[in-house]
Design a protein around this motif. Structure first.
Motif, mmCIF file in Angstrom:
data_model
loop_
_atom_site.group_PDB
_atom_site.id
_atom_site.type_symbol
_atom_site.label_atom_id
_atom_site.label_comp_id
_atom_site.label_asym_id
_atom_site.label_seq_id
_atom_site.Cartn_x
_atom_site.Cartn_y
_atom_site.Cartn_z
ATOM 1 N N ASP A 48 0.822 -1.215 0.000
ATOM 2 C CA ASP A 48 0.000 0.000 0.000
ATOM 3 C C ASP A 48 0.854 1.262 0.000
ATOM 4 O O ASP A 48 0.341 2.355 -0.259
ATOM 5 C CB ASP A 48 -0.910 0.028 1.236
ATOM 6 C CG ASP A 48 -2.090 -0.914 1.121
ATOM 7 O OD1 ASP A 48 -2.456 -1.274 -0.011
ATOM 8 O OD2 ASP A 48 -2.633 -1.306 2.170
ATOM 9 N N ASN A 197 -3.882 -8.830 -13.521
ATOM 10 C CA ASN A 197 -3.819 -7.418 -13.156
ATOM 11 C C ASN A 197 -2.764 -7.262 -12.070
ATOM 12 O O ASN A 197 -2.920 -7.774 -10.961
ATOM 13 C CB ASN A 197 -5.190 -6.951 -12.646
ATOM 14 C CG ASN A 197 -5.195 -5.492 -12.208
ATOM 15 O OD1 ASN A 197 -4.154 -4.844 -12.132
ATOM 16 N ND2 ASN A 197 -6.371 -4.971 -11.902
ATOM 17 N N THR A 199 -1.666 -4.440 -10.557
ATOM 18 C CA THR A 199 -1.721 -3.200 -9.778
ATOM 19 C C THR A 199 -1.496 -3.474 -8.294
ATOM 20 O O THR A 199 -2.327 -4.096 -7.620
ATOM 21 C CB THR A 199 -3.066 -2.481 -9.977
ATOM 22 O OG1 THR A 199 -3.324 -2.345 -11.378
ATOM 23 C CG2 THR A 199 -3.034 -1.116 -9.331
ATOM 24 N N THR A 201 -1.364 -1.527 -5.600
ATOM 25 C CA THR A 201 -2.133 -0.826 -4.583
ATOM 26 C C THR A 201 -3.631 -1.069 -4.678
ATOM 27 O O THR A 201 -4.392 -0.562 -3.857
ATOM 28 C CB THR A 201 -1.863 0.692 -4.680
ATOM 29 O OG1 THR A 201 -2.133 1.130 -6.018
ATOM 30 C CG2 THR A 201 -0.413 1.007 -4.345
ATOM 31 N N ASP A 202 -4.079 -1.853 -5.657
ATOM 32 C CA ASP A 202 -5.506 -2.156 -5.822
ATOM 33 C C ASP A 202 -5.833 -3.435 -5.057
ATOM 34 O O ASP A 202 -5.384 -4.522 -5.425
ATOM 35 C CB ASP A 202 -5.837 -2.332 -7.301
ATOM 36 C CG ASP A 202 -7.317 -2.651 -7.536
ATOM 37 O OD1 ASP A 202 -8.078 -2.729 -6.545
ATOM 38 O OD2 ASP A 202 -7.699 -2.837 -8.712
ATOM 39 N N LYS A 204 -8.239 -5.279 -5.116
ATOM 40 C CA LYS A 204 -8.977 -6.263 -5.906
ATOM 41 C C LYS A 204 -8.142 -6.839 -7.057
ATOM 42 O O LYS A 204 -8.652 -7.666 -7.826
ATOM 43 C CB LYS A 204 -10.246 -5.614 -6.469
ATOM 44 C CG LYS A 204 -11.218 -5.150 -5.396
ATOM 45 C CD LYS A 204 -12.467 -4.516 -6.004
ATOM 46 C CE LYS A 204 -13.434 -4.046 -4.927
ATOM 47 N NZ LYS A 204 -14.646 -3.409 -5.511
ATOM 48 N N SER A 205 -6.894 -6.420 -7.187
ATOM 49 C CA SER A 205 -6.069 -6.889 -8.300
ATOM 50 C C SER A 205 -5.639 -8.335 -8.079
ATOM 51 O O SER A 205 -5.667 -8.864 -6.961
ATOM 52 C CB SER A 205 -4.831 -6.004 -8.451
ATOM 53 O OG SER A 205 -3.923 -6.227 -7.389
ATOM 54 N N ARG A 208 -2.805 -8.580 -5.559
ATOM 55 C CA ARG A 208 -3.196 -8.577 -4.152
ATOM 56 C C ARG A 208 -3.924 -9.863 -3.773
ATOM 57 O O ARG A 208 -3.828 -10.306 -2.626
ATOM 58 C CB ARG A 208 -4.058 -7.336 -3.869
ATOM 59 C CG ARG A 208 -3.288 -6.024 -3.981
ATOM 60 C CD ARG A 208 -2.122 -5.937 -3.000
ATOM 61 N NE ARG A 208 -2.575 -5.779 -1.641
ATOM 62 C CZ ARG A 208 -2.715 -4.610 -1.021
ATOM 63 N NH1 ARG A 208 -2.401 -3.489 -1.665
ATOM 64 N NH2 ARG A 208 -3.130 -4.542 0.206
#
Length: 412
Positions: A48, A197, A199, A201-202, A204-205, A208
Motif C-alpha cells: 500500500d 492485473n 496493480t 495498490t488495488d 482487488k487486483s 493482491r
C-alpha cells in the motif's frame, strides 16, 4: 500512551516468527539478522505504500520475519571483491532536464545501499538508513530474474529438455487451465496470454489476491489461484507483466529438478558463484513452494556477485551453469505480435540505449527502487537498494540516467 502506528501487531509478529522457525530451525543458527529486534510493518502496508520511513526501512531489511522462509546456502568459498585502485568519485549528470550529482541520487531516490563494480572490483560502496555490509535487503522483483535464471540452469542440467517445451509437461496440474498450451519461452517472456492485473495498490487486483493466498500460508495455494485465471490472448501474442507468472516459473523449476527451489539455487548458483552469506526466500507456506516473484533477501555484495555471474554468461569458475549464450538472449528485447518489447527472460534491457553508455545493458529490478544493473560492454555491475515511499513512480531521478553517468564517470 500514544499508539505507535505501522508496527506489526504482537500476535502477527509471533505467528510470523513461529512460521519462520518451523520452516527451518537450523536457519536461525546459521543466518543471523543484525536488525532482528527492530519493529516492522506488515506486507499489506508495504504494497500500500503506507509505512512511515523508519518502519519501512526496518521492514525492508526484515522481510524474513513476515513469512516462513527457505534458506539459500553459500558454499564456503567466497569470491573476493577487492577495492578498485581508482574509486568512483562524485560526478554530475542531467535527468529530466535538471542537474544532479551522486549525492542527489542517493538522497532524492532514497537509496539505502549502493554498490558499483568495475572489472570485478568495487569502485564505490556505501550504506545508508542504518544498513551495513551484513544487512540483507529485500529483492522484490529482482528475484524474478533469479527464478528465470534457474530455468536456464535446469535446461543446462537436462531437467528441462527445451525452452519450447509446454509447461504442462512438467506441471500436469495446469492441464485444462489457461496455461495449457503455454511454452517455457512464453512463460519467461511473460507472454503466456493468461489474464492478470498487476496493480500493487488495488486490493482487488490479481497481485493482491496472490498476496492474500500467501497470507493464508496454504501449500499449493498460489498455483491453484493461477490455474483459475482466464485466457486473455493466445500464447506468445501479448506481453503482460505478471508476478504470478514467476510463481509458475518457480513451480516449473521445482517440478523439473525434484527439489526445493531455494536448495537448487544454493546448489547451482549461490554456492558456486562465491556468495559470502546465506540468503532467505519467502515460502508460500511452511515447507511450501518459494514465492518466485519476490521475497529473496540477500546482502548488497551478493547481489553484486549475482550480477557478475550473469556478466560472465552463467559460468562460475570453470563450470558452465547456464546454456551458452543464455544471458545475451535473456537480456535482449523481444518481438511479440510484431512489436518490440524491452523485456527478455525476466530481465529488462535498457530501452533506447543504442549509442549511449547503456548500450547493450540490462537489469533485474523491483519496486521501491531495487536494481541490479549489468553492462557487458563496460564490464560494470551496479546494485541499488531503494526505500522509495510508494511501489512505483516515485523516483525523482531516472535510474537509467544515473547508470549511464556512472559508467561514463568510471572511464575518467
Amino acid at each position: 500512551m500514544p499508539v505507535v502506528s505501522n508496527v506489526v501487531p504482537f500476535k502477527r509478529l509471533i505467528l510470523a516468527t513461529a512460521m519462520t522457525l518451523s520452516a527451518s530451525l537450523c536457519l536461525a543458527a546459521e543466518v543471523t539478522n543484525p536488525h532482528a529486534d527492530e519493529p516492522i510493518g506488515t506486507v499489506q502496508q508495504i504494497y500500500d505504500g503506507a509505512l512511515m520511513p523508519g518502519i519501512q526501512v526496518n521492514t525492508f531489511r526484515n522481510i524474513d520475519r513476515l513469512f516462513a522462509t527457505g534458506a539459500v546456502r553459500q558454499g564456503g568459498k567466497v569470491l573476493p571483491l577487492p577495492a578498485a585502485q581508482k574509486p568512483l568519485e562524485n560526478f554530475k549528470f542531467e535527468s529530466n532536464g535538471k542537474p544532479y550529482d551522486l549525492y542527489d541520487y542517493v538522497s532524492l531516490n532514497r537509496v539505502s545501499g549502493l554498490l558499483v563494480i568495475k572489472d570485478g572490483k568495487i569502485a564505490h560502496e556505501n550504506y545508508q538508513l542504518g544498513n551495513t555490509e551484513d544487512t540483507r535487503w529485500m529483492s522484490m522483483s529482482v528475484v524474478k530474474s533469479i527464478t528465470a535464471t534457474l530455468v536456464g540452469a535446469a535446461i543446462q542440467d537436462g531437467h528441462i529438455k527445451s525452452i519450447d517445451d509446454l509447461i504442462v509437461q512438467y506441471l500436469p496440474e495446469l492441464k485444462g487451465s489457461a496455461y495449457d498450451g503455454v511454452s517455457v519461452r512464453n512463460l519467461l517472456q511473460m507472454a503466456s496470454g493468461v489474464g492478470w492485473n498487476e496493480t500493487y495498490t488495488d486490493p482487488k487486483s490479481d497481485r493482491r489476491r496472490m498476496l492474500e493466498v500467501q497470507n493464508a500460508q496454504t501449500p499449493g495455494g498460489v498455483l491453484a489461484l493461477m490455474a483459475k485465471l482466464p485466457r486473455a490472448a493466445e500464447p506468445g501474442t501479448r506481453w503482460n507483466y505478471s508476478t504470478g507468472e514467476t510463481h509458475v516459473a518457480g513451480a516449473l523449476v521445482r517440478a523439473a529438478v525434484g527439489k526445493p527451489v531455494s536448495q537448487y539455487l544454493s546448489e547451482r548458483i549461490w554456492s558456486k558463484v562465491g556468495m559470502e552469506s546465506d540468503a532467505t526466500w519467502w515460502l508460500e507456506s511452511p515447507d511450501g513452494l518459494e514465492v518466485g516473484g519476490s521475497g529473496l533477501s540477500a546482502t548488497l555484495r551478493d547481489y553484486g556477485r549475482f550480477g557478475l555471474f550473469l556478466l560472465n554468461d552463467g559460468v562460475a569458475g570453470d563450470e558452465r551453469i547456464l546454456p551458452e549464450g543464455w544471458i545475451e538472449e535473456a537480456g535482449s528485447p523481444k518481438t511479440i505480435d510484431g512489436k518490440q518489447v524491452d523485456y527478455g527472460y525476466m530481465l529488462w534491457p535498457i530501452p533506447e540505449s543504442k549509442g549511449t553508455p547503456n548500450e547493450g545493458a540490462f537489469e533485474a529490478r523491483g519496486i521501491f527502487g531495487q536494481h541490479v544493473y549489468m553492462n557487458p560492454r563496460e564490464n560494470v555491475v551496479i546494485v541499488v537498494w531503494g526505500a522509495l515511499p510508494k511501489p512505483q513512480g516515485m523516483a525523482p531521478i531516472k535510474d537509467n540516467d544515473f547508470f549511464a553517468a556512472a559508467v561514463e564517470a568510471l572511464k575518467r
